[in-house]
Design an enzyme around this catalytic site. Structure first.
Site, PDB file in Angstrom:
ATOM      1  N   VAL A  41      -0.418  -8.988   6.225  1.00 55.31           N
ATOM      2  CA  VAL A  41      -0.307  -9.870   7.067  1.00 55.31           C
ATOM      3  C   VAL A  41       0.503 -11.276   6.399  1.00 55.31           C
ATOM      4  O   VAL A  41      -0.273 -12.772   7.652  1.00 55.31           O
ATOM      5  CB  VAL A  41      -2.074 -10.233   6.710  1.00 55.31           C
ATOM      6  CG1 VAL A  41      -3.429  -9.388   7.134  1.00 55.31           C
ATOM      7  CG2 VAL A  41      -2.510 -10.480   5.563  1.00 55.31           C
ATOM      8  N   LYS A  99       0.453  -1.180  -0.059  1.00 49.64           N
ATOM      9  CA  LYS A  99      -0.144   0.053  -0.511  1.00 49.64           C
ATOM     10  C   LYS A  99       0.995   1.150   0.022  1.00 49.64           C
ATOM     11  O   LYS A  99       0.383   1.985  -0.802  1.00 49.64           O
ATOM     12  CB  LYS A  99      -1.416  -0.309   1.226  1.00 49.64           C
ATOM     13  CG  LYS A  99      -2.154  -1.196   1.087  1.00 49.64           C
ATOM     14  CD  LYS A  99      -2.858  -1.208   2.435  1.00 49.64           C
ATOM     15  CE  LYS A  99      -4.013  -2.388   1.763  1.00 49.64           C
ATOM     16  NZ  LYS A  99      -4.360  -2.822   2.741  1.00 49.64           N
ATOM     17  N   TYR A 145      -2.594  -0.572  11.039  1.00 53.02           N
ATOM     18  CA  TYR A 145      -4.487  -1.399  11.073  1.00 53.02           C
ATOM     19  C   TYR A 145      -5.271  -0.423  12.079  1.00 53.02           C
ATOM     20  O   TYR A 145      -4.302   0.747  13.061  1.00 53.02           O
ATOM     21  CB  TYR A 145      -4.532  -2.489  11.083  1.00 53.02           C
ATOM     22  CG  TYR A 145      -3.598  -3.559   9.828  1.00 53.02           C
ATOM     23  CD1 TYR A 145      -4.074  -3.483   8.921  1.00 53.02           C
ATOM     24  CD2 TYR A 145      -2.243  -4.054  10.235  1.00 53.02           C
ATOM     25  CE1 TYR A 145      -3.702  -4.132   7.851  1.00 53.02           C
ATOM     26  CE2 TYR A 145      -1.656  -4.965   9.306  1.00 53.02           C
ATOM     27  CZ  TYR A 145      -2.839  -4.736   7.992  1.00 53.02           C
ATOM     28  OH  TYR A 145      -1.906  -5.795   7.012  1.00 53.02           O
TER      29      TYR A 145
HETATM   30  N1  GLU Z   1      -4.758  -8.934   0.485  1.00 50.11           N
HETATM   31  C1  GLU Z   1      -5.300  -8.710   2.020  1.00 50.11           C
HETATM   32  C2  GLU Z   1      -6.532  -7.930   1.929  1.00 50.11           C
HETATM   33  O1  GLU Z   1      -6.839  -7.249   1.251  1.00 50.11           O
HETATM   34  C3  GLU Z   1      -4.494  -7.325   2.819  1.00 50.11           C
HETATM   35  C4  GLU Z   1      -4.198  -7.547   4.127  1.00 50.11           C
HETATM   36  C5  GLU Z   1      -3.359  -7.589   4.273  1.00 50.11           C
HETATM   37  O2  GLU Z   1      -2.215  -7.323   4.483  1.00 50.11           O
HETATM   38  O3  GLU Z   1      -4.152  -5.690   5.001  1.00 50.11           O
HETATM   39  O4  GLU Z   1      -7.449  -8.188   2.678  1.00 50.11           O
END
Ligand code: GLU
Length: 537
Positions: free
Chosen positions: A376, A181, A358
């Protein structure tokens, strides 16, 4: 003097200047060589040079060190096989060829972390302590992530000068997941500029889970570090290119940011991700319904692109290099290439600081005080601006989706080093500042304390003591604060030092105590004060 004579004179001056500079350089090069040629043999072993570089964290594979085959002589005789010699002339060529004076600076100890050995020992200690923590569970929302070995634990550090240290499973590839991201956000800032980007994405923490089905009051995703924002980000990456070229564009950036570390794509994670992405599809449709996307966005392509980006793999060493590129305002320390503009990095770090962890983002900013992004897959990228980047990889996650050991490591890191954004406000915190040369802070403390005591500057003495300077430390002549105050007759300083339980009878290198100094300088008041408190002559 006519014009021709003036010109000739300035030419001669230039030649003299050039030859003076050359002489200085020659002396410096000779000194560096001699520092490695300990027994004055007239040559050094290849291993001497590499050993000197590795002791300050510069790897022998560093692309900035340019040692050619021809620089090393493999002579017959009593040499052990494989140990080559480097003569002074060849050494000169090596240091002149090295990028950004790397070899010179490394040998002189002029890198951002001068005492890299002590620093690495601390990192290793924190690694070992954190390793004991087996709490948390591997992400299981897709089977591929659930099958990862939960025991994996790797830590890598890379400074803005490219000094590197790793512990544990730092070579194991892991899926970057959400760590895509911030980097995708950087890419769209570079491509479109801040104004256009933020017409489609906000920059405020959302206050709810990373995949929350919610938009801000302008019907836009809250920020690029949560899923809605990351999907929006993907819609803005090279929208006019074919999907394959868009993905290549992202992969190339990862390679450049990581100093050409191996960057891979995990196809099974991608396929699995796509199959279990109801929430991400829901977010996409929700944003489309609210007309949040740029015109002509293909929603399915955008979502697939996002899943692909989450399925990129890197190891901790590569990710630490990426973090170091961010710490270095966009220039990769390993290659010296400018990959991102400083403004892009500033914006990205600001949002990593407020939204990167998060639902633990506020807590992380409060307790750790550093920009970071976790995923994650178990990765955590942490940036100490202007100093270094760190990656911690450990797949067991807490209930918020952050790597348990990653958070633990950061807590211990911040207890040890003065890396918290606001540590500079609490300078008496006794944390290590690895930017200082070995003993630099101690030496600076003694010199400042002795000089303030000799000048009778009580306020400064109090400040220094509050900052943690030890009142009993002596300089190289064995002179302490109380010696200096006694010599100069500053009773107020002595009273203060006594109130802090100073040693009354330190002996300097000439065998003098503070009382002896006071007698010699005939400071009657000080003599009485010292004698009253048990000082000896
Ligand atoms: N691929 C994951 C999702 O979109 C990203 C998860 C993450 O690392 O926050 O759910």
């Amino acid at each position: 003097m006519n014009t021709k004579e003036a010109k000739d004179q300035s030419k001669t001056k230039n030649i003299q200047n050039t030859s003076t500079i050359e002489k200085i350089i020659e002396i410096e090069e000779k000194t560096l060589f001699e520092s490695l040629d300990k027994n004055s043999k007239g040559f050094i072993y290849y291993s001497d040079l590499i050993g000197a570089l590795e002791s300050v964290g510069i790897k022998k594979t560093d692309p900035r060190i340019k040692i050619e085959e021809d620089d090393i002589d493999y002579l017959a005789g009593d040499d052990l096989e494989g140990i080559g010699k480097i003569t002074y002339d060849k050494f000169k060529k090596i240091i002149q060829r090295s990028q950004g004076n790397l070899v010179q600076n490394a040998i002189k100890g002029n890198l951002i972390i001068p005492d890299f050995k002590s620093f690495s020992n601390e990192i290793n200690r924190i690694y070992s302590t954190t390793k004991k923590n087996k709490a948390g569970n591997v992400a299981s929302y897709i089977p591929q992530l659930g099958r990862v070995n939960p025991e994996y634990f790797g830590v890598s550090v890379c400074t803005i000068d490219g000094q590197r240290y790793s512990a544990g499973d730092s070579n194991v590839n892991f899926c970057i997941q959400s760590i895509t991201k911030p980097i995708n956000y950087c890419l769209i800032l570079e491509e479109h500029g801040e104004e256009k980007v933020h017409k489609h994405i906000g920059r405020e923490p959302s206050g709810i889970g990373f995949n929350g089905l919610v938009l801000n009051n302008k019907q836009l995703p809250h920020n690029p570090m949560i899923n809605s924002g990351a999907i929006m980000t993907c819609s803005l990456i090279k929208p006019d290119l074919e999907m394959a070229d868009r993905f290549d564009h992202v992969m190339k950036y990862w390679s450049r940011l990581s100093g050409k570390s191996p960057v891979r794509f995990n196809n099974s994670v991608y396929l699995s991700e796509k199959l279990t992405a109801d929430r991400n599809f829901a977010l996409g449709y929700f944003m489309r319904e609210n007309k949040a996307f740029p015109e002509n966005t293909n929603l399915i392509d955008t979502l697939e692109f996002y899943f692909q980006c989450c399925s990129i793999e890197l190891n901790a060493e590569g990710m630490a290099n990426v973090a170091a590129t961010l710490a270095n305002a966009g220039i990769c320390p390993i290659t010296g290439e400018r990959v991102l503009s400083p403004d892009t990095v500033k914006n990205c770090l600001s949002l990593m600081y407020s939204c990167g962890m998060y639902d633990f983002s506020g807590e992380f900013a409060f307790a750790i005080g550093l920009p970071a992004k976790s995923g994650v897959g178990g990765g955590l990228m942490v940036v100490v601006p202007n100093l270094l980047g760190i990656c911690i990889y450990s797949p067991r996650l807490d209930e918020l989706g952050n790597t348990v050991r990653g958070i633990d490591f950061c807590k211990e890191l911040i207890k040890t080093f003065n890396f918290h954004n606001y540590d500079s406000l609490t300078s008496g915190n006794n944390k290590i500042d690895p930017r200082l040369k070995r003993n630099q802070s101690k030496i600076e403390g003694i010199i400042s304390l002795c000089s303030a005591s000799s000048e009778g500057d009580l306020l400064e003495v109090r400040h220094l003591v509050a900052q943690g300077v030890d009142i009993n430390l002596a300089d190289y002549d064995g002179r302490t604060a109380i010696h200096l105050a006694a010599s100069e007759g500053h009773a107020n300083i002595i009273e203060y030092l006594i109130s802090k339980n100073v040693n009354m009878n330190p002996i300097d290198r000439w065998g003098n105590t503070p009382l002896a100094d006071a007698y010699r300088s005939k400071h009657q008041m000080v003599i009485e004060l010292l004698e009253k408190h048990g000082a000896k002559n």
